[in-house]
Design a protein around this motif. Structure first.
Motif, PDB file in Angstrom:
ATOM      1  N   TYR A   1       1.289  -3.289 -18.694  1.00  0.00           N
ATOM      2  CA  TYR A   1       0.594  -4.240 -17.829  1.00  0.00           C
ATOM      3  C   TYR A   1       0.377  -3.610 -16.460  1.00  0.00           C
ATOM      4  O   TYR A   1       0.879  -2.516 -16.172  1.00  0.00           O
ATOM      5  CB  TYR A   1       1.366  -5.555 -17.715  1.00  0.00           C
ATOM      6  N   ARG A   2      -0.397  -4.295 -15.632  1.00  0.00           N
ATOM      7  CA  ARG A   2      -0.650  -3.843 -14.265  1.00  0.00           C
ATOM      8  C   ARG A   2      -0.238  -4.946 -13.304  1.00  0.00           C
ATOM      9  O   ARG A   2      -0.511  -6.127 -13.532  1.00  0.00           O
ATOM     10  CB  ARG A   2      -2.126  -3.499 -14.045  1.00  0.00           C
ATOM     11  N   ARG A   3       0.385  -4.535 -12.216  1.00  0.00           N
ATOM     12  CA  ARG A   3       0.736  -5.466 -11.153  1.00  0.00           C
ATOM     13  C   ARG A   3       0.667  -4.727  -9.831  1.00  0.00           C
ATOM     14  O   ARG A   3       1.116  -3.589  -9.731  1.00  0.00           O
ATOM     15  CB  ARG A   3       2.150  -6.032 -11.372  1.00  0.00           C
ATOM     16  N   GLU A   4       0.060  -5.363  -8.821  1.00  0.00           N
ATOM     17  CA  GLU A   4      -0.066  -4.780  -7.484  1.00  0.00           C
ATOM     18  C   GLU A   4      -0.744  -3.407  -7.525  1.00  0.00           C
ATOM     19  O   GLU A   4      -0.398  -2.499  -6.776  1.00  0.00           O
ATOM     20  CB  GLU A   4       1.317  -4.687  -6.822  1.00  0.00           C
ATOM     21  N   GLY A   5      -1.686  -3.269  -8.447  1.00  0.00           N
ATOM     22  CA  GLY A   5      -2.498  -2.066  -8.496  1.00  0.00           C
ATOM     23  C   GLY A   5      -1.885  -0.899  -9.221  1.00  0.00           C
ATOM     24  O   GLY A   5      -2.480   0.178  -9.266  1.00  0.00           O
ATOM     25  N   LEU A   6      -0.676  -1.069  -9.820  1.00  0.00           N
ATOM     26  CA  LEU A   6      -0.017   0.043 -10.483  1.00  0.00           C
ATOM     27  C   LEU A   6       0.304  -0.294 -11.933  1.00  0.00           C
ATOM     28  O   LEU A   6       0.540  -1.458 -12.281  1.00  0.00           O
ATOM     29  CB  LEU A   6       1.282   0.407  -9.752  1.00  0.00           C
ATOM     30  N   ALA A   7       0.354   0.752 -12.771  1.00  0.00           N
ATOM     31  CA  ALA A   7       0.708   0.581 -14.173  1.00  0.00           C
ATOM     32  C   ALA A   7       2.196   0.281 -14.299  1.00  0.00           C
ATOM     33  O   ALA A   7       3.025   0.868 -13.599  1.00  0.00           O
ATOM     34  CB  ALA A   7       0.359   1.846 -14.949  1.00  0.00           C
TER      35      ALA A   7
ATOM     36  N   TYR B   1     -14.976   4.717  -8.743  1.00  0.00           N
ATOM     37  CA  TYR B   1     -15.548   4.415 -10.069  1.00  0.00           C
ATOM     38  C   TYR B   1     -16.020   2.965 -10.107  1.00  0.00           C
ATOM     39  O   TYR B   1     -17.165   2.674  -9.889  1.00  0.00           O
ATOM     40  CB  TYR B   1     -14.534   4.721 -11.177  1.00  0.00           C
ATOM     41  N   GLY B   2     -15.136   2.022 -10.472  1.00  0.00           N
ATOM     42  CA  GLY B   2     -15.458   0.614 -10.318  1.00  0.00           C
ATOM     43  C   GLY B   2     -16.300  -0.013 -11.405  1.00  0.00           C
ATOM     44  O   GLY B   2     -17.195  -0.808 -11.093  1.00  0.00           O
ATOM     45  N   SER B   3     -16.002   0.264 -12.679  1.00  0.00           N
ATOM     46  CA  SER B   3     -16.716  -0.373 -13.787  1.00  0.00           C
ATOM     47  C   SER B   3     -15.807  -0.483 -15.003  1.00  0.00           C
ATOM     48  O   SER B   3     -14.787   0.212 -15.098  1.00  0.00           O
ATOM     49  CB  SER B   3     -17.973   0.415 -14.161  1.00  0.00           C
ATOM     50  N   TYR B   4     -16.182  -1.354 -15.931  1.00  0.00           N
ATOM     51  CA  TYR B   4     -15.555  -1.489 -17.253  1.00  0.00           C
ATOM     52  C   TYR B   4     -14.054  -1.827 -17.183  1.00  0.00           C
ATOM     53  O   TYR B   4     -13.329  -1.606 -18.135  1.00  0.00           O
ATOM     54  CB  TYR B   4     -15.748  -0.204 -18.073  1.00  0.00           C
ATOM     55  N   GLU B   5     -13.587  -2.341 -16.082  1.00  0.00           N
ATOM     56  CA  GLU B   5     -12.171  -2.643 -15.873  1.00  0.00           C
ATOM     57  C   GLU B   5     -11.318  -1.385 -16.008  1.00  0.00           C
ATOM     58  O   GLU B   5     -10.126  -1.444 -16.345  1.00  0.00           O
ATOM     59  CB  GLU B   5     -11.676  -3.734 -16.836  1.00  0.00           C
ATOM     60  N   HIS B   6     -11.913  -0.250 -15.751  1.00  0.00           N
ATOM     61  CA  HIS B   6     -11.189   1.023 -15.825  1.00  0.00           C
ATOM     62  C   HIS B   6     -10.512   1.305 -14.494  1.00  0.00           C
ATOM     63  O   HIS B   6     -11.151   1.267 -13.437  1.00  0.00           O
ATOM     64  CB  HIS B   6     -12.151   2.150 -16.170  1.00  0.00           C
TER      65      HIS B   6
ATOM     66  N   GLY C   1     -13.308  -2.232 -11.236  1.00  0.00           N
ATOM     67  CA  GLY C   1     -12.224  -1.571 -11.936  1.00  0.00           C
ATOM     68  C   GLY C   1     -11.191  -2.598 -12.372  1.00  0.00           C
ATOM     69  O   GLY C   1     -11.395  -3.809 -12.264  1.00  0.00           O
ATOM     70  N   GLY C   2     -10.056  -2.104 -12.850  1.00  0.00           N
ATOM     71  CA  GLY C   2      -9.035  -3.014 -13.349  1.00  0.00           C
ATOM     72  C   GLY C   2      -7.747  -2.989 -12.563  1.00  0.00           C
ATOM     73  O   GLY C   2      -6.740  -3.542 -13.009  1.00  0.00           O
ATOM     74  N   GLU C   3      -7.742  -2.388 -11.391  1.00  0.00           N
ATOM     75  CA  GLU C   3      -6.499  -2.170 -10.665  1.00  0.00           C
ATOM     76  C   GLU C   3      -5.777  -3.462 -10.303  1.00  0.00           C
ATOM     77  O   GLU C   3      -4.542  -3.509 -10.292  1.00  0.00           O
ATOM     78  CB  GLU C   3      -6.767  -1.367  -9.382  1.00  0.00           C
ATOM     79  N   LEU C   4      -6.495  -4.521  -9.997  1.00  0.00           N
ATOM     80  CA  LEU C   4      -5.869  -5.759  -9.519  1.00  0.00           C
ATOM     81  C   LEU C   4      -6.136  -6.935 -10.447  1.00  0.00           C
ATOM     82  O   LEU C   4      -6.223  -8.084 -10.003  1.00  0.00           O
ATOM     83  CB  LEU C   4      -6.354  -6.081  -8.097  1.00  0.00           C
ATOM     84  N   GLY C   5      -6.226  -6.690 -11.730  1.00  0.00           N
ATOM     85  CA  GLY C   5      -6.347  -7.786 -12.680  1.00  0.00           C
ATOM     86  C   GLY C   5      -7.774  -8.074 -13.089  1.00  0.00           C
ATOM     87  O   GLY C   5      -8.737  -7.482 -12.600  1.00  0.00           O
ATOM     88  N   ARG C   6      -7.901  -9.031 -14.011  1.00  0.00           N
ATOM     89  CA  ARG C   6      -9.207  -9.338 -14.581  1.00  0.00           C
ATOM     90  C   ARG C   6     -10.194  -9.840 -13.534  1.00  0.00           C
ATOM     91  O   ARG C   6     -11.388  -9.519 -13.585  1.00  0.00           O
ATOM     92  CB  ARG C   6      -9.040 -10.347 -15.715  1.00  0.00           C
ATOM     93  N   ALA C   7      -9.752 -10.608 -12.562  1.00  0.00           N
ATOM     94  CA  ALA C   7     -10.671 -11.110 -11.536  1.00  0.00           C
ATOM     95  C   ALA C   7     -11.271  -9.958 -10.738  1.00  0.00           C
ATOM     96  O   ALA C   7     -12.428 -10.028 -10.299  1.00  0.00           O
ATOM     97  CB  ALA C   7      -9.956 -12.087 -10.605  1.00  0.00           C
ATOM     98  N   TRP C   8     -10.489  -8.885 -10.554  1.00  0.00           N
ATOM     99  CA  TRP C   8     -10.992  -7.707  -9.830  1.00  0.00           C
ATOM    100  C   TRP C   8     -12.166  -7.087 -10.577  1.00  0.00           C
ATOM    101  O   TRP C   8     -13.137  -6.637  -9.970  1.00  0.00           O
ATOM    102  CB  TRP C   8      -9.861  -6.698  -9.670  1.00  0.00           C
ATOM    103  N   TYR C   9     -12.066  -7.099 -11.874  1.00  0.00           N
ATOM    104  CA  TYR C   9     -13.156  -6.608 -12.720  1.00  0.00           C
ATOM    105  C   TYR C   9     -14.338  -7.569 -12.703  1.00  0.00           C
ATOM    106  O   TYR C   9     -15.493  -7.167 -12.487  1.00  0.00           O
ATOM    107  CB  TYR C   9     -12.629  -6.421 -14.141  1.00  0.00           C
ATOM    108  N   GLU C  10     -14.068  -8.847 -12.917  1.00  0.00           N
ATOM    109  CA  GLU C  10     -15.152  -9.834 -12.992  1.00  0.00           C
ATOM    110  C   GLU C  10     -15.975  -9.878 -11.706  1.00  0.00           C
ATOM    111  O   GLU C  10     -17.186 -10.107 -11.739  1.00  0.00           O
ATOM    112  CB  GLU C  10     -14.568 -11.225 -13.265  1.00  0.00           C
TER     113      GLU C  10
END
Length: 707
Positions: A355-361, A479-484, A512-521
Motif C-alpha cells: 500500500y501507499r501512505r504519505e507518498g511512500l510505498a 510523470y503524472g499519469s496512469y496512477e503511476h 500519479g499515484g503517490e497520494l492515493g486514488r484522489a491524487w490520480y483522479e
C-alpha cells in the motif's frame, strides 16, 4: 516528399504538406501528418537527416558523453551475480559479464529441502552444479535489438519457456527448451504478448496474443510438443476498451485471467487441474469497479483475498470463499482514506499487503489468524520498497527490494516469524561511493488551487544545502499519469549529475499515484491540466526559494511524462533552460482521435474520448503540446528522443512536434533510434551510451559541459 538538405549544421526542415482533420465542426490543418507513413522512404530519409543534424549539433559533447559513459561503467561491477531465488529444487540467479550486453540466466541445485539461505555468490568463483539456462548474448547474436518478454521454468524444473523480441515492437516468439539437453523443442509460437507461463504440471503453456491495435485480447493454451496451429483459445475479450492477461496463483490451484481497463477490472478462475474448464468470473464486471484476487487456504478452506474499490476510493481488503466469491465478504482491512491499498500476495502461512501512505510505498504482513497487518519499518525519510522474487508457496521468508536516492538497491530476506531483515546484497557502487556524501529531503509546494504537491530532492553535500546560498543547477523530473508513482530510488547514472553540482528533484504531480486514488483522479480526464500546472508550480517554487534559477533549471519526462514536458514548454517556457522529452506523447489529440491506432480505445478511460465527446475534444485541444506550439515564444532548448518501432508512442509524435517547434524558431533536436521500441535501445552498454548522450546534453544546457 522530403526534407530540406542537411547543409553543414543547417537544421532539416520537414516539407509542409497540409492535411485537414475535421471533428465536431472544427477544421485542423496539420502540416506534418505525412511523417506517419513509416514505410515511405522520404520519412526514413527525414528521420535520418534529423539524426545527422542532432549528431552534428552535439558533436562537441562527444568527449563528455564518453566520460559519462566511463563514469557509469567505472561505478558498476560489470561481472556480477544476482541474489539467488529459490524455486523447487533449484536456486535461480543471473550473471553479467564484463563486455557483454545481456544477462546470463543460471541455476544451481539446493543443498537440501530445508535450505532457505541463498548461496553467497562471488564473481569469478565457480558455482557448484551451475547450469546455464539462457545466455542472452548468444540469443541476441545477429540482432541489433533483443528483449525477453517471457521467462519461466516448469515446476518440475525440466523445461524453460522464453519469449524473444528482436524488433522492439513487443511481439514475442515463444520457444521451449529441454533443460536436460539444452536443446530447443520444435515448439514455436509467434506474435505473442509478454508474460507467458507453464501450467503447474508443465504440460501446457498459457500465453496471450494481441489484436491489430496491439491490445492483448486473447488467452491461449498450447500443449508442449504439438504444433501451434492446434492451440486452443481459452478466452477472448471483444470489448476494445479492455486488455487481458493470465497467470497462475502461487498456490498453483488456479489460472487467473485478468481483464481490465484503467477504471474497471474483472477476473476469472480456471482450475489448474483442468484448464479446458470454462473460466468462472469472480465478480461480474461493473463500470468503475477494480479488484484483484489472490488464492489462499485458511483453516482448510479455499479463500480469495480481494483488494477492491467498490465503495472504497482508496480500496479495501476482503476475504471470500473461493467457491462462492459473490457471497458474504469478510472485511480484513477497511477503507482508510489516504492509505491506498495496492495489492495482496498470498503465501501458505500469511500474505504480504502492499500500500501507499504519505507518498511512500509500504509493506505489511497479514496474519490469516487475526487479520492484523504488521507494517515493516524502514528508517529513511525517502525510500522505495517492494516485495518480489517470491515464487515459493511455503516459504518462511519474503524477498524484498529496497533503496533510496542515496542507498543503492538492496535485497533483503525478511523472516516473518522473527521480524528479522537479512541483508543479502547491496548494489555495489565502485569508485569510493559513500551515501554520507549525499542528502535527500521532501518538500511540499502549494499549487495554483492550494493543493500541496510533494517534491523529492537529492544532492551532493559538498555543494551545500539547496536554497541556502547561490542558485544551483536543478534537474526536475515528472510523470503524472496512469496512477503511476515515481519512486525516490537510486541511480548510478544520476551520480554523474550530482557530482557536478546538479540537484535532482522529482515533482510528484497529480495524475500519479503517490497520494492515493484522489491524487490520480484529479490529474486525468477533465482535470488533466492539474498535472501540468502542478509541475509549473514546483518549478516556480524552486526558483522563488533560491534553489535554482530559470537559466539553471532543466526538466525531463518520458512517454506520458513527455506530454507533460511538451505542455509545460507551452505553459511556462520562461522557467526552463532546457527540456528533455523521452518517447513523448506530444500529439495526443491526433492519436486519441484515431481508434485504429494501437491502444487508443483503451486510452479513452485515461484521457477521455474526443472522437465522440465534443467537450473532451475541446479540452484536450487546449493542452496537447503539438496543437499548442505557437509563434513568438522563446522556447527553451528541447531534445526529443524516440524509437522507430515504438508501439506505445509512435515516432511520428515527436517527429511532428520537433518539426513544428523548429518552424516557429525553437532550438529543437530529435534523436530517433532506428531499431528499438518504447524502452529505447537494448543491451546495458547501449543503454549507458544512450543515457550518457542525454545527460551530456542536459549538462551542456546547464553550462556544465567540460571543455
Amino acid at each position: 516528399m522530403s526534407s530540406a538538405p542537411l547543409g553543414g549544421s543547417a537544421a532539416p526542415r520537414a516539407v509542409v504538406h497540409p492535411t485537414t482533420r475535421t471533428h465536431h465542426g472544427d477544421d485542423v490543418v496539420d502540416d506534418y501528418e505525412w511523417l506517419r507513413a513509416k514505410q515511405d522512404p522520404a520519412v526514413i530519409a527525414h528521420l535520418e537527416a534529423e539524426n545527422a543534424y542532432t549528431e552534428a549539433r552535439t558533436a562537441h559533447l562527444a568527449p563528455l558523453r564518453q566520460r559519462i559513459f566511463e563514469e557509469i561503467r567505472s561505478r558498476t561491477r560489470e561481472t556480477d551475480l544476482s541474489v539467488p531465488t529459490r524455486q523447487g529444487e533449484w536456486w535461480y540467479y543471473g550473471r553479467t559479464v564484463e563486455g557483454q550486453q545481456y544477462g546470463i540466466h543460471c541455476r544451481a541445485p539446493l543443498a537440501s529441502p530445508e535450505d532457505w539461505t541463498p548461496p553467497a555468490l562471488t564473481p569469478g568463483v565457480d558455482v557448484p552444479g551451475e547450469q546455464v539456462l539462457l545466455d542472452g548474448n548468444e540469443a541476441a547474436a545477429g540482432h541489433e535489438f533483443f528483449s525477453l518478454g517471457s521467462f519461466d521454468v516448469s515446476t518440475d524444473g525440466t523445461r524453460l519457456l522464453y519469449g524473444v523480441d528482436v524488433e522492439g515492437d513487443e511481439r514475442y516468439s515463444l520457444r521451449v527448451r529441454d533443460l536436460a539437453t539444452g536443446a530447443d523443442l520444435d515448439d514455436v509460437v509467434e506474435n505473442t504478448s509478454a508474460g507467458a507461463c507453464f501450467s503447474p504440471d508443465g504440460r501446457f503453456v498459457v500465453y496471450t496474443t494481441m489484436d491489430d491495435a496491439w491490445r492483448p485480447d486473447s488467452v491461449w493454451l498450447h500443449e508442449v510438443g504439438t504444433d501451434a496451429t492446434a492451440d486452443v483459445r481459452l478466452f477472448h475479450e471483444p470489448d476494445e476498451r479492455y486488455w487481458v492477461g493470465a497467470g497462475f496463483t502461487r498456490s498453483e490451484h488456479y489460472l487467473v485471467i485478468d481483464v481490465g481497463s484503467s477504471i474497471t477490472t474483472e477476473e476469472y478462475l480456471v482450475p489448474a487441474s483442468d484448464l479446458r474448464t470454462p473460466p468462472r468470473s469472480i465478480w461480474p464486471r461493473r463500470e468503475g469497479v477494480e479488484y484483484a484476487a489472490t488464492h489462499a487456504v485458511v483453516g482448510g478452506e479455499d479463500v480469495l483475498y480481494i483488494v477492491h474499490n467498490d465503495g472504497a476510493l482508496d480500496f479495501e481488503l476482503v476475504r471470500v470463499a473461493a467457491d462462492d466469491p459473490t457471497g458474504p465478504r469478510t472485511v480484513i482491512s477497511a477503507h482508510e482514506p489516504g492509505r491506498r491499498l495496492l495489492d495482496v500476495s498470498a503465501f501458505r502461512d500469511w500474505a504480504v499487503v502492499s500500500y501507499r501512505r504519505e507518498g511512500l510505498a509500504r509493506l505489511g504482513i497479514l496474519s490469516y489468524e487475526t487479520g492484523a497487518i504488521d507494517e515493516l519499518d524502514f528508517d529513511e525519510e525517502l525510500y522505495a520498497a517492494g516485495a518480489g522474487g517470491n515464487p515459493e508457496w511455503a516459504t518462511p521468508i519474503v524477498r524484498l527490494g529496497y533503496g533510496s536516492f542515496i542507498t543503492p538497491g538492496t535485497v533483503y530476506d525478511y523472516v516473518v516469524a522473527t521480524g528479522e531483515f537479512l541483508l543479502r546484497k547491496r548494489q555495489p557502487v565502485l569508485g569510493g561511493y559513500s551515501p554520507s556524501d549525499y542528502a535527500q529531503r521532501r518538500e511540499w509546494v502549494r499549487a495554483d488551487d492550494g493543493t500541496l504537491v510533494p517534491v523529492s530532492l537529492v544532492w551532493r553535500r559538498s555543494f551545500g544545502e539547496p536554497g541556502t546560498g547561490q542558485a544551483r543547477p536543478v534537474h526536475l523530473y515528472g510523470y503524472g499519469s496512469y496512477e503511476h508513482s515515481i519512486e525516490p530510488g537510486f541511480s548510478v547514472a544520476r551520480l554523474s549529475m550530482l557530482d557536478r553540482g546538479v540537484v535532482f528533484a522529482i515533482a510528484h504531480v497529480r495524475g500519479g499515484g503517490e497520494l492515493g486514488r484522489a491524487w490520480y483522479e484529479n490529474g486525468k480526464l477533465q482535470h488533466k491540466r492539474n498535472t501540468f500546472t502542478d509541475f509549473v508550480a514546483v518549478a516556480r517554487h524552486l526558483v522563488a526559494s533560491d534553489v535554482t534559477s530559470p537559466a539553471l533549471l532543466v526538466a525531463e519526462g518520458g512517454s506520458a511524462g513527455g506530454l507533460l514536458m511538451g505542455a509545460v514548454a507551452n505553459l511556462a517556457p520562461e522557467l526552463f533552460a532546457g527540456i528533455l522529452a523521452d518517447v513523448p506523447f506530444v500529439d495526443a489529440l491526433t492519436t486519441i482521435l484515431d481508434p485504429s491506432l494501437p491502444l487508443t480505445v483503451i486510452e479513452w478511460d485515461e484521457w477521455g474520448d474526443p472522437l465522440h465527446d465534443p467537450s473532451v475534444y475541446e479540452y484536450m485541444k487546449t493542452y496537447t503540446p503539438y496543437e499548442n506550439v505557437r509563434e513568438g515564444v522563446d522556447y527553451p532548448r528541447i531534445l526529443a528522443t524516440t524509437s522507430l518501432n515504438d508501439t506505445r508512442v509512435y515516432y511520428v509524435e515527436p517527429a511532428k512536434w520537433v518539426a513544428r517547434l523548429r518552424a516557429v524558431g525553437a532550438d529543437a533536436l530529435l534523436k530517433c533510434e532506428m531499431v528499438a521500441g518504447h524502452g529505447g535501445v537494448s543491451g546495458r552498454y547501449n543503454a549507458w551510451h544512450q543515457r550518457a548522450f542525454e545527460l551530456a546534453w542536459l549538462l551542456d544546457v546547464l553550462g556544465l559541459a567540460e571543455d
